[in-house]
Scaffold this motif. Structure first.
Motif, short mmCIF file in Angstrom:
data_model
loop_
_atom_site.label_atom_id
_atom_site.label_comp_id
_atom_site.label_asym_id
_atom_site.label_seq_id
_atom_site.Cartn_x
_atom_site.Cartn_y
_atom_site.Cartn_z
N GLY A 72 0.82 -1.20 0.00
CA GLY A 72 0.00 0.00 0.00
C GLY A 72 0.85 1.25 0.00
O GLY A 72 0.41 2.32 0.41
N ALA A 73 2.10 1.13 -0.44
CA ALA A 73 3.04 2.25 -0.54
C ALA A 73 3.96 1.97 -1.70
O ALA A 73 4.16 0.82 -2.09
CB ALA A 73 3.85 2.38 0.76
N THR A 74 4.55 3.01 -2.26
CA THR A 74 5.45 2.83 -3.40
C THR A 74 6.80 2.31 -2.91
O THR A 74 7.49 2.98 -2.15
CB THR A 74 5.64 4.15 -4.16
N LEU A 75 7.13 1.09 -3.33
CA LEU A 75 8.42 0.49 -3.02
C LEU A 75 9.16 0.28 -4.33
O LEU A 75 8.67 -0.44 -5.20
CB LEU A 75 8.24 -0.85 -2.30
N LYS A 76 10.30 0.92 -4.49
CA LYS A 76 11.03 0.85 -5.76
C LYS A 76 12.38 0.20 -5.52
O LYS A 76 13.16 0.68 -4.70
CB LYS A 76 11.21 2.24 -6.34
N LEU A 77 12.62 -0.88 -6.26
CA LEU A 77 13.91 -1.58 -6.17
C LEU A 77 14.85 -1.09 -7.25
O LEU A 77 14.41 -0.78 -8.35
CB LEU A 77 13.71 -3.08 -6.33
N GLY A 78 16.14 -1.10 -6.92
CA GLY A 78 17.15 -0.82 -7.94
C GLY A 78 17.33 0.61 -8.32
O GLY A 78 16.71 1.53 -7.96
#
Length: 111
Positions: A105-111
């Motif tokens: 429910g939140a923006t999680l950005k990998l890399g």
């Protein structure tokens, strides 16, 4: 690209899981999201605040990383540089960022 030997695959998969574990922790911290990571060997379980889970594990016989998320089940194969979804062509980090964001429910950005 010729198939990898089992030992080559296991090294690549282990490196991918190590990197994912560190990057998921960093992404969760940056987004102030509650993501619990439990890893046993080649299986990594992510548990989110709502109790939902994402499982990432390596499948040596298939030479793939498998991801089970609320969005479905996905198989990623190493193309010599990246892990690519065998059906959609999506890259693992981009795809996993989307699955995690949906479940956290939140923006999680990998890399």
């Amino acid at each position: 690209m010729p198939p990898l030997t089992e030992s080559e695959f296991l090294v690549l998969a282990g490196q991918a899981l190590d990197r994912l574990e560190a990057d998921i922790e960093a992404a969760a911290d940056a987004a102030d999201a509650d993501v619990e990571i439990n890893r046993t060997g080649n299986v990594m379980e992510l548990e989110f605040e709502d109790g939902s889970k994402i499982i990432v594990n390596s499948q040596a016989p298939m030479q793939e990383l498998w991801v089970a998320a609320r969005a479905g089940g996905f198989h990623f194969r190493h193309d010599g540089g990246k892990w690519i979804d065998t059906r959609s062509g999506a890259e693992l980090y981009a795809a996993l960022s989307g699955y995690m964001s949906q479940q956290a429910g939140a923006t999680l950005k990998l890399g």
